[in-house]
Motif scaffolding. Structure first.
Motif, PDB file in Angstrom:
ATOM      1  N   GLU A  66       0.828  -1.195   0.000  1.00 49.99           N
ATOM      2  CA  GLU A  66       0.000   0.000   0.000  1.00 49.99           C
ATOM      3  C   GLU A  66       0.866   1.249   0.000  1.00 49.99           C
ATOM      4  O   GLU A  66       1.970   1.242   0.557  1.00 49.99           O
ATOM      5  N   LEU A  67       0.338   2.299  -0.643  1.00 54.35           N
ATOM      6  CA  LEU A  67       1.049   3.570  -0.701  1.00 54.35           C
ATOM      7  C   LEU A  67       0.569   4.438   0.449  1.00 54.35           C
ATOM      8  O   LEU A  67      -0.502   5.044   0.395  1.00 54.35           O
ATOM      9  N   LEU A  68       1.367   4.484   1.519  1.00 55.38           N
ATOM     10  CA  LEU A  68       1.023   5.256   2.712  1.00 55.38           C
ATOM     11  C   LEU A  68       1.907   6.489   2.779  1.00 55.38           C
ATOM     12  O   LEU A  68       3.126   6.413   2.595  1.00 55.38           O
ATOM     13  N   ILE A  69       1.326   7.640   3.083  1.00 52.72           N
ATOM     14  CA  ILE A  69       2.059   8.909   3.140  1.00 52.72           C
ATOM     15  C   ILE A  69       2.460   9.178   4.576  1.00 52.72           C
ATOM     16  O   ILE A  69       1.610   9.203   5.486  1.00 52.72           O
ATOM     17  N   ALA A  70       3.763   9.370   4.803  1.00 48.09           N
ATOM     18  CA  ALA A  70       4.288   9.714   6.125  1.00 48.09           C
ATOM     19  C   ALA A  70       5.283  10.859   5.950  1.00 48.09           C
ATOM     20  O   ALA A  70       6.086  10.842   5.023  1.00 48.09           O
ATOM     21  N   GLY A  71       5.219  11.821   6.848  1.00 47.23           N
ATOM     22  CA  GLY A  71       6.141  12.944   6.742  1.00 47.23           C
ATOM     23  C   GLY A  71       5.739  14.093   7.618  1.00 47.23           C
ATOM     24  O   GLY A  71       4.926  13.972   8.535  1.00 47.23           O
ATOM     25  N   ASN A  72       6.303  15.267   7.324  1.00 45.79           N
ATOM     26  CA  ASN A  72       6.063  16.494   8.091  1.00 45.79           C
ATOM     27  C   ASN A  72       6.026  17.678   7.143  1.00 45.79           C
ATOM     28  O   ASN A  72       6.485  17.589   6.001  1.00 45.79           O
ATOM     29  N   VAL A  73       5.529  18.811   7.654  1.00 49.16           N
ATOM     30  CA  VAL A  73       5.428  20.025   6.845  1.00 49.16           C
ATOM     31  C   VAL A  73       5.867  21.216   7.688  1.00 49.16           C
ATOM     32  O   VAL A  73       5.531  21.314   8.875  1.00 49.16           O
ATOM     33  N   GLY A  74       6.655  22.109   7.056  1.00 47.92           N
ATOM     34  CA  GLY A  74       6.990  23.381   7.665  1.00 47.92           C
ATOM     35  C   GLY A  74       6.364  24.511   6.855  1.00 47.92           C
ATOM     36  O   GLY A  74       6.441  24.515   5.623  1.00 47.92           O
ATOM     37  N   ILE A  75       5.702  25.456   7.541  1.00 54.51           N
ATOM     38  CA  ILE A  75       4.959  26.525   6.886  1.00 54.51           C
ATOM     39  C   ILE A  75       5.598  27.877   7.219  1.00 54.51           C
ATOM     40  O   ILE A  75       6.040  28.099   8.350  1.00 54.51           O
ATOM     41  N   VAL A  76       5.605  28.768   6.222  1.00 56.47           N
ATOM     42  CA  VAL A  76       6.055  30.150   6.423  1.00 56.47           C
ATOM     43  C   VAL A  76       4.985  31.069   5.859  1.00 56.47           C
ATOM     44  O   VAL A  76       4.548  30.898   4.715  1.00 56.47           O
ATOM     45  N   GLU A  77       4.565  32.024   6.675  1.00 54.48           N
ATOM     46  CA  GLU A  77       3.583  33.012   6.234  1.00 54.48           C
ATOM     47  C   GLU A  77       4.286  34.364   6.094  1.00 54.48           C
ATOM     48  O   GLU A  77       4.593  35.020   7.095  1.00 54.48           O
ATOM     49  N   GLU A  78       4.557  34.754   4.857  1.00 53.54           N
ATOM     50  CA  GLU A  78       5.239  36.027   4.568  1.00 53.54           C
ATOM     51  C   GLU A  78       5.095  36.303   3.073  1.00 53.54           C
ATOM     52  O   GLU A  78       5.164  35.365   2.262  1.00 53.54           O
ATOM     53  N   PRO A  79       4.875  37.561   2.683  1.00 58.18           N
ATOM     54  CA  PRO A  79       4.752  37.865   1.247  1.00 58.18           C
ATOM     55  C   PRO A  79       5.994  37.436   0.475  1.00 58.18           C
ATOM     56  O   PRO A  79       7.136  37.647   0.923  1.00 58.18           O
ATOM     57  N   LEU A  80       5.788  36.825  -0.672  1.00 57.66           N
ATOM     58  CA  LEU A  80       6.901  36.354  -1.496  1.00 57.66           C
ATOM     59  C   LEU A  80       7.453  37.502  -2.340  1.00 57.66           C
ATOM     60  O   LEU A  80       6.689  38.219  -3.001  1.00 57.66           O
ATOM     61  N   THR A  81       8.757  37.659  -2.309  1.00 62.78           N
ATOM     62  CA  THR A  81       9.458  38.582  -3.201  1.00 62.78           C
ATOM     63  C   THR A  81      10.670  37.854  -3.761  1.00 62.78           C
ATOM     64  O   THR A  81      11.130  36.844  -3.197  1.00 62.78           O
ATOM     65  N   GLU A  82      11.183  38.362  -4.854  1.00 61.00           N
ATOM     66  CA  GLU A  82      12.342  37.717  -5.490  1.00 61.00           C
ATOM     67  C   GLU A  82      13.536  37.726  -4.557  1.00 61.00           C
ATOM     68  O   GLU A  82      14.323  36.779  -4.526  1.00 61.00           O
TER      69      GLU A  82
END
Length: 806
Positions: free
Chosen positions: A491-507
């Motif tokens: 079976e294809l089971l998804i395991a992992g983590n996520v890191g989020i950043v909230e900030e306007p994107l600029t070059e």
């Protein structure tokens, strides 16, 4: 060394300049060659003309010198029928001789006849009009003539002779010359002397008239090299130079050679028919005789060559410009090769070679563009997933349009499952993850495969905190979902983590935001699987501190910044006697100050620095223990040393520890290694042989922090251990929390069943110690009994270490 400044020159200019320089060199060289050739031609002509003119002038002078003899014969014939004593008759004969034999232009200044009785009659040229006037001598003069040496000599001989008159000598013109011819009748009777006098002034004028072209300078020299006459004024050096190179008698009658300040000098011998007169005719050709002609020819030649070369240059330049213009255009555009700005050039005005070059460049440009396009696709898109790479993401046109939230997802089981089940399984797992993401997240989310097992997500503009919380929840749902897809028998089971950043994107901030997302992801992974963490600035500060801590830790061993302390382990049933102690490491950094063990030990384990640090701890602990026993500690004193899982996994760990005991004259019973139970569970197959080797040598094993991890009765029977140390969190709450008391009672019962002692850590007061003693605990450790101190601070005497005596 001086450096010369260089200036860029175009190809056309360089070729034109090169042609002009080459043509100038050709013109000058050819002109110089022709000039030398012309001069040589004129020199040969001059020599030839000089010889011809010399022969002509010599003939005329010789003819003149022979005329007096013919005049004497005529005088003898004419005098035979006349009375020699009659002056008028002699004057008529002389006039007749002058008219017949001497032309007006010949240099005869006087013609005279002296009869046998001394009568003297002469015709003398008037210098004004050139006519001859008659002169008759008186009777007294007759007597004087008879006494003249030349007259006496003439009566005695029938041969002609020359005489020089010194009283006519001048420095410039030399001596006056007179030819004497005795005149006799057929019977041989002496009739008189015919004299023809030549003055240098008149001779010089006659010589000048002989040079019809005024191209030479003429002079007559006598046999001694003295000047007789010259067609033009001469310097003393010229006369002397000419007199030094007279023809040698019998060897040559002429001599041609270079002369000072002249091109050529001809010296030719001249004499009368009787050989009485030995003169030399010298002819000089001046340098400038042909100079005007040569100069004129040189100018015409130079102008003609210049015109021809200039016309040729114009034609060549026209062809060169026509050839080089398309070539220069190609060169100027070659930096556009392989770009959309490259346009094929018109080939109508090109030479075939340039057209072929342009065609080849067009083909190369198309080939390069195709290769770059293919390479760009490889760089910007991931082959396995079809997602953009980070490079492709940076070029995405919608990347910076109001987006203010990103997330970095780590698929923690991708690498291990790919290695175990194959690449196809890993690809299928990524495809399943993409499908789940597109189902849970907004449609215009931008996806990027940032690493092999990491997906970067750029969300559309998040308007408020509720929308941000929704996306956070959706990402958590991804890992909590029980939906799975089968791939073969797995079976294809998804395991992992996520890191989020909230900030306007600029070059400018893109890479920094991705880095912050990675920091947040790292914190999420430390909290367990399926955790989604939002980035906070303090996370970055912690990361920086860890980096600084790691940099200092990597040099701490070299700088000898670590030291060991020992905390005693006492018997609760005894009277303070101590036979065991735990070795603890401390770090005082000159830069960071005192660093707690829980900070640097964990970092050392993460970075692998625990391996060299662990070897140092074992070596130093054995040395300190040996010194401690030598000072008076009991021979059977046992020192507990904490061992990291990474140390125990080293193949030579047991061998190294036993070798250290041998070097310091210690026995196996003097060392107890403390391990966490998790080490045994994670890799029991590799550590069990090491533990068995150590235990067979007398080294004991203590399970540290028992009860805080994965303890269960199912594995304890298979683990080699000699002691249990209960976690301090249960000990600290034993007086207030009945559940902690129950856990300790259970562990005591378990230790009794395995017949191993139980050590209680973290005892800080007498009440806790008494409580544990009553419950049946044998050994205790904590601040109540003694704080960790260096080995040298503990007092031992005569094999006894008793804390009540301190």
């Amino acid at each position: 060394m001086t450096k010369f400044k260089t200036y860029p020159v175009s190809l056309t200019k360089a070729l034109v300049i090169l042609m002009i320089i080459s043509s100038a060199i050709v013109v000058l060289s050819l002109n110089s060659y022709l000039d030398r050739a012309v001069k040589q031609i004129y020199s040969d002509m001059n020599e030839h003309l000089l010889k011809n003119d010399g022969e002509r002038v010599a003939q005329q002078i010789g003819k003149y010198l022979n005329q007096p003899q013919a005049s004497a014969k005529l005088m003898a014939l004419l005098s035979a029928g006349e009375s020699a004593a009659r002056p008028a008759a002699v004057a008529g004969i002389l006039q007749q001789i002058i008219d017949l034999d001497f032309n007006k232009g010949q240099p005869l200044s006087k013609l005279s006849f002296a009869t046998a009785n001394g009568s003297y009659t002469a015709l003398e040229r008037d210098p004004q009009d050139g006519t001859f006037k008659t002169i008759h001598a008186s009777l007294q003069s007759n007597q004087a003539v008879l006494k003249q040496l030349w007259f006496v000599h003439a009566r005695e001989t029938s041969l002609p002779f020359w005489t020089e008159h010194t009283h006519r000598h001048t420095a410039e013109q030399g001596m006056a010359m007179t030819w004497r011819q005795p005149v006799r009748d057929r019977a041989g009777n002496f009739l008189g002397v015919l004299s023809a006098e030549i003055q240098p002034e008149e001779m010089s004028g006659w010589l000048q008239s002989l040079d019809t072209n005024n191209s030479h300078r003429l002079m007559l020299l006598n046999e001694k090299g003295r000047l007789i006459a010259a067609a033009s004024p001469l310097s003393a050096d010229e006369i002397q130079n000419a007199g030094q190179h007279l023809p040698s008698p019998g060897l040559a009658d002429s001599l041609l050679r270079p002369a000072v300040d002249h091109n050529l000098m001809l010296s030719k011998a001249i004499s009368d028919a009787d050989g009485k007169l030995k003169w030399t005719l010298v002819m000089l050709t001046p340098d400038n005789q042909w100079q005007a002609s040569i100069h004129r020819y040189h100018q015409h030649n130079f102008i003609g060559l210049t015109i021809v070369i200039t016309l040729a240059l114009l034609v060549i330049t026209f062809l060169m410009v026509r050839f080089s213009r398309p070539l220069v255009s190609l060169i100027n555009r070659v930096h556009l090769l392989g770009t959309p700005l490259w346009k094929p050039a018109a080939r109508g005005t090109m030479f075939p070679e340039v057209a072929n070059l342009a065609s080849a460049l067009d083909k190369k440009s198309r080939l390069i563009m195709d290769m770059l396009d293919a390479r760009q696709k490889e760089i910007e898109h991931d082959k396995e997933t079809g997602l953009m790479t980070f490079t492709g993401l940076c070029n995405h046109p919608e990347l910076y349009r109001g987006r203010n939230m990103i997330a970095l997802l780590h698929l923690s089981n991708h690498s291990s499952l790919t290695n175990l089940l194959g690449k196809e399984y890993g690809t299928a797992l990524l495809a399943h993850l993409q499908s789940m993401l597109k189902t849970l997240l907004p449609a215009d989310t931008i996806y990027c495969r940032e690493r092999n097992d990491k997906i970067l997500m750029i969300f559309p503009k998040v308007l408020d905190s509720e929308q941000a919380a929704f996306l956070h929840q959706q990402l958590e749902t991804l890992f909590m979902s029980r939906q799975s897809v089968s791939k073969g028998c797995h079976e294809l089971l998804i395991a992992g983590n996520v890191g989020i950043v909230e900030e306007p994107l600029t070059e400018e901030r893109l890479k920094a935001l991705v880095l912050n997302a990675g920091i947040a992801l790292h914190h999420a992974r430390t909290e367990g699987n399926g955790v989604v963490t939002r980035f906070a600035p303090e996370m970055h500060e912690v990361g920086l501190r860890n980096v600084e801590l790691h940099e200092e830790l990597s040099h701490a061993l070299e700088r000898d910044e670590f030291h060991l302390v020992m905390q005693p382990i006492v018997s609760l049933a005894g009277e303070g006697e101590c036979l065991e102690g735990e070795c603890l490491v401390r770090w005082n950094s000159p830069t960071l100050g005192f660093v707690p063990p829980d900070r640097f030990i964990a970092l050392a384990e993460q970075t692998g620095l625990i391996i060299p640090l662990g070897y140092w701890i074992i070596e130093t602990a054995c040395r300190e223990l040996a010194d401690f026993i030598a000072r008076g500690a009991p021979d059977n004193f046992k020192l507990h040393i904490n061992i990291s899982p990474l140390q125990l996994q080293q193949d030579d760990f047991a061998e190294g520890l036993l070798g250290c005991l041998e070097r310091h004259n210690l026995q196996g019973k003097n060392i107890c290694i403390e391990l966490t139970e998790g080490v045994l569970l994670d890799d029991s197959t590799s550590v069990l042989p090491q533990l068995n080797t150590l235990r067979s040598a007398g080294v004991t094993v203590s399970l540290d922090d028992f009860g805080s991890g994965y303890s269960s009765l199912s594995y304890l029977h298979s683990l080699p251990f000699d002691q249990l140390k209960i976690d301090r969190q249960f000990v600290s709450d034993i007086l207030e929390d009945r559940r902690s008391e129950s856990v300790i009672a259970s562990v005591l019962s378990l230790a009794n069943s395995f017949k191993v002692p139980l050590v209680a850590e973290g005892i800080e007061n007498q009440e806790t110690g008494e409580k544990l003693r009553r419950m049946g605990c044998v050994l205790a450790q904590g601040y109540h009994y003694g704080r960790p101190q260096p080995f040298k601070n503990w007092t031992v005497k005569l094999g006894v270490f008793n804390l009540t005596l301190i």
